[in-house]
Write an enzyme that holds these catalytic residues in place. Structure first.
Site, PDB file in Angstrom:
ATOM      1  CB  SER A 141      -0.852  -0.018   1.273  1.00 25.12           C
ATOM      2  OG  SER A 141      -1.473   1.224   1.478  1.00 25.12           O
ATOM      3  CE1 TYR A 154      -3.694  -2.063   5.394  1.00 20.33           C
ATOM      4  CE2 TYR A 154      -3.036   0.167   4.815  1.00 20.33           C
ATOM      5  CZ  TYR A 154      -3.448  -1.092   4.427  1.00 20.33           C
ATOM      6  OH  TYR A 154      -3.589  -1.399   3.096  1.00 20.33           O
TER       7      TYR A 154
HETATM    8  N1  LIG Z   1      -8.740  -0.955  -0.703  1.00 15.00           N
HETATM    9  C1  LIG Z   1      -7.744  -0.110  -0.561  1.00 15.00           C
HETATM   10  O1  LIG Z   1      -7.926   1.112  -0.491  1.00 15.00           O
HETATM   11  C2  LIG Z   1      -6.326  -0.623  -0.541  1.00 15.00           C
HETATM   12  C3  LIG Z   1      -5.296   0.303  -0.747  1.00 15.00           C
HETATM   13  C4  LIG Z   1      -3.986  -0.141  -0.722  1.00 15.00           C
HETATM   14  C5  LIG Z   1      -3.718  -1.468  -0.485  1.00 15.00           C
HETATM   15  N2  LIG Z   1      -4.723  -2.341  -0.268  1.00 15.00           N
HETATM   16  C6  LIG Z   1      -4.382  -3.727   0.031  1.00 15.00           C
HETATM   17  O2  LIG Z   1      -4.932  -4.558  -0.964  1.00 15.00           O
HETATM   18  C7  LIG Z   1      -5.209  -5.840  -0.416  1.00 15.00           C
HETATM   19  C8  LIG Z   1      -6.635  -6.258  -0.770  1.00 15.00           C
HETATM   20  O3  LIG Z   1      -7.515  -5.288  -0.258  1.00 15.00           O
HETATM   21  P1  LIG Z   1      -9.012  -5.094  -0.818  1.00 15.00           P
HETATM   22  O4  LIG Z   1      -9.208  -3.643  -0.958  1.00 15.00           O
HETATM   23  O5  LIG Z   1      -9.245  -5.970  -1.966  1.00 15.00           O
HETATM   24  O6  LIG Z   1      -9.818  -5.611   0.463  1.00 15.00           O
HETATM   25  P2  LIG Z   1     -11.199  -6.444   0.591  1.00 15.00           P
HETATM   26  O7  LIG Z   1     -12.115  -6.103  -0.502  1.00 15.00           O
HETATM   27  O8  LIG Z   1     -11.615  -6.241   2.000  1.00 15.00           O
HETATM   28  O9  LIG Z   1     -10.704  -7.954   0.378  1.00 15.00           O
HETATM   29  C9  LIG Z   1      -9.797  -8.532   1.293  1.00 15.00           C
HETATM   30  C10 LIG Z   1      -9.678 -10.011   1.005  1.00 15.00           C
HETATM   31  O10 LIG Z   1      -8.763 -10.582   1.955  1.00 15.00           O
HETATM   32  C11 LIG Z   1      -9.426 -11.672   2.626  1.00 15.00           C
HETATM   33  N3  LIG Z   1      -8.873 -11.784   3.974  1.00 15.00           N
HETATM   34  C12 LIG Z   1      -8.843 -10.863   4.968  1.00 15.00           C
HETATM   35  N4  LIG Z   1      -8.261 -11.366   6.062  1.00 15.00           N
HETATM   36  C13 LIG Z   1      -7.923 -12.645   5.766  1.00 15.00           C
HETATM   37  C14 LIG Z   1      -7.301 -13.699   6.485  1.00 15.00           C
HETATM   38  N5  LIG Z   1      -6.905 -13.547   7.774  1.00 15.00           N
HETATM   39  N6  LIG Z   1      -7.100 -14.886   5.868  1.00 15.00           N
HETATM   40  C15 LIG Z   1      -7.492 -15.069   4.581  1.00 15.00           C
HETATM   41  N7  LIG Z   1      -8.084 -14.116   3.848  1.00 15.00           N
HETATM   42  C16 LIG Z   1      -8.306 -12.924   4.435  1.00 15.00           C
HETATM   43  C17 LIG Z   1     -10.907 -11.295   2.583  1.00 15.00           C
HETATM   44  O11 LIG Z   1     -11.755 -12.413   2.718  1.00 15.00           O
HETATM   45  P3  LIG Z   1     -12.385 -12.846   4.168  1.00 15.00           P
HETATM   46  O12 LIG Z   1     -12.709 -11.573   4.887  1.00 15.00           O
HETATM   47  O13 LIG Z   1     -13.551 -13.681   3.828  1.00 15.00           O
HETATM   48  O14 LIG Z   1     -11.293 -13.603   4.841  1.00 15.00           O
HETATM   49  C18 LIG Z   1     -10.998 -10.750   1.163  1.00 15.00           C
HETATM   50  O15 LIG Z   1     -11.054 -11.804   0.230  1.00 15.00           O
HETATM   51  C19 LIG Z   1      -4.955  -5.733   1.091  1.00 15.00           C
HETATM   52  O16 LIG Z   1      -3.698  -6.268   1.403  1.00 15.00           O
HETATM   53  C20 LIG Z   1      -4.953  -4.242   1.339  1.00 15.00           C
HETATM   54  O17 LIG Z   1      -4.137  -3.883   2.433  1.00 15.00           O
HETATM   55  C21 LIG Z   1      -6.037  -1.958  -0.295  1.00 15.00           C
END
Ligand SMILES: NC(=O)c1ccc[n+]([C@@H]2O[C@H](COP(=O)([O-])OP(=O)(O)OC[C@H]3O[C@@H](n4cnc5c(N)ncnc54)[C@H](OP(=O)(O)O)[C@@H]3O)[C@@H](O)[C@H]2O)c1
Length: 276
Positions: A141, A154
């Site tokens: 991120s 985070y």
């Molecule tokens: N969205 C943003 O603004 C943003 C910005 C920068 C970076 N990121 C990074 O991008 C990545 C994906 O984020 P996203 O935005 O796609 O989030 P999201 O829509 O909340 O999806 C997160 C995914 O991770 C899974 N997950 C969470 N905790 C887990 C665990 N302990 N074991 C296995 N699976 C787990 C969730 O499924 P379950 O909850 O069912 O386990 C879901 O499939 C993350 O690493 C996040 O830090 C996001």
């Protein structure tokens, strides 16, 4: 790189960026294996992915649990024979002043966002090194490069991922295994929805979508790029921070200071001192 018939493991494949990647890679004929904790979401994702890549698989696993990861990876290696590309994507977020953040939240953040990736890589890397090929992609991120208020747990987890990725890059490149570190800015996924009213809020026009991140990840693999920061405004901010860290800190402090409120825990302990 041609993704056809590559075995690609994606953590957090049931929602947001991970789900988009699973669908996009399946559309390019990869064998996608993904995990997440919520079975219903995994089933939904698998339906979509199998239309494009029928042998793909989704497994329920909490990647913050070392034994669950070991069992899952054993199964994947037994069923598919290898993992060509590991995408460490699963992550959780937070928004709270540090003093008000429960220790459990900080521990969960480190376990899921950083240690989960470490557990997966430990299981997968020996075979990649033995073959002299493979690719690890870590989804970090902008918060892994710039420390931001109300996100200390985070940021710490993502800074850990960035340092780890850089070390891995140097260790693994001579052994034929590539490493990419993808650092997106705000993405319009479920991840942000519960924090929409908590500072620091990102203006809606700064958000990118999961498709853009997925495309950037696939490009990073194809072109073997180490660090990818998206979108461009974030790459520019990170460059300014790296070249003039003191100036950047002054500017960031000006923007952030208006959002600083006295932590609830401090306010309460002044009203009701612990020794009364
Ligand atoms: N969205 C943003 O603004 C943003 C910005 C920068 C970076 N990121 C990074 O991008 C990545 C994906 O984020 P996203 O935005 O796609 O989030 P999201 O829509 O909340 O999806 C997160 C995914 O991770 C899974 N997950 C969470 N905790 C887990 C665990 N302990 N074991 C296995 N699976 C787990 C969730 O499924 P379950 O909850 O069912 O386990 C879901 O499939 C993350 O690493 C996040 O830090 C996001």
């Amino acid at each position: 790189m041609d993704f056809k018939d590559r075995v690609i493991f994606i953590s957090g494949a049931s929602n947001g960026i991970g789900k988009q990647l699973a669908v996009d890679l399946a559309a390019r004929a990869a064998l996608v294996v993904g995990c997440g904790r919520t079975r219903d979401r995994l089933v939904e994702t698998l339906k979509e992915v199998r239309k494009l890549s029928p042998k793909s698989l989704m497994i329920a696993c909490d990647i913050g649990d070392r034994e669950q990861v070991q069992d899952m990876m054993k199964k994947v290696l037994a069923d598919f024979g290898r993992i060509d590309i590991l995408i460490n994507n699963a992550g959780i977020g937070m928004r709270k002043p540090f003093v008000d953040t429960p220790l459990e939240t900080i521990e969960a953040m480190i376990r899921t966002n950083y240690l989960g990736a470490v557990y997966c890589a430990q299981e997968v890397l020996p075979a990649m090194i033995a073959r002299g090929s493979g690719h690890i992609v870590n989804i970090s991120s902008g918060a892994g490069i710039i420390g931001t208020l109300n996100m200390s747990g985070y940021c710490a987890s993502k800074f850990a991922m960035n340092g780890w990725s850089e070390s891995l890059y140097h260790e693994l490149k001579p052994l034929g295994v590539n490493v990419s570190l993808v650092c997106p800015g705000p993405v319009s996924t479920q991840f942000n929805r519960e924090f929409v009213d908590i500072e620091p809020k990102s203006p809606p026009q700064l958000f990118i979508n999961a498709e853009a991140v997925s495309q950037a990840v696939m490009r990073a693999i194809e072109k073997n790029q180490f660090e990818v920061i998206i979108p461009r405004w974030l790459a520019l901010m990170c460059a300014i921070k790296r070249f003039t860290p003191s100036l950047f800190r002054v500017i960031a402090q000006r923007r952030f200071r208006s959002y600083v409120t006295k932590p609830a825990r401090v306010a309460v302990s002044r009203e009701f001192p612990a020794n009364q």
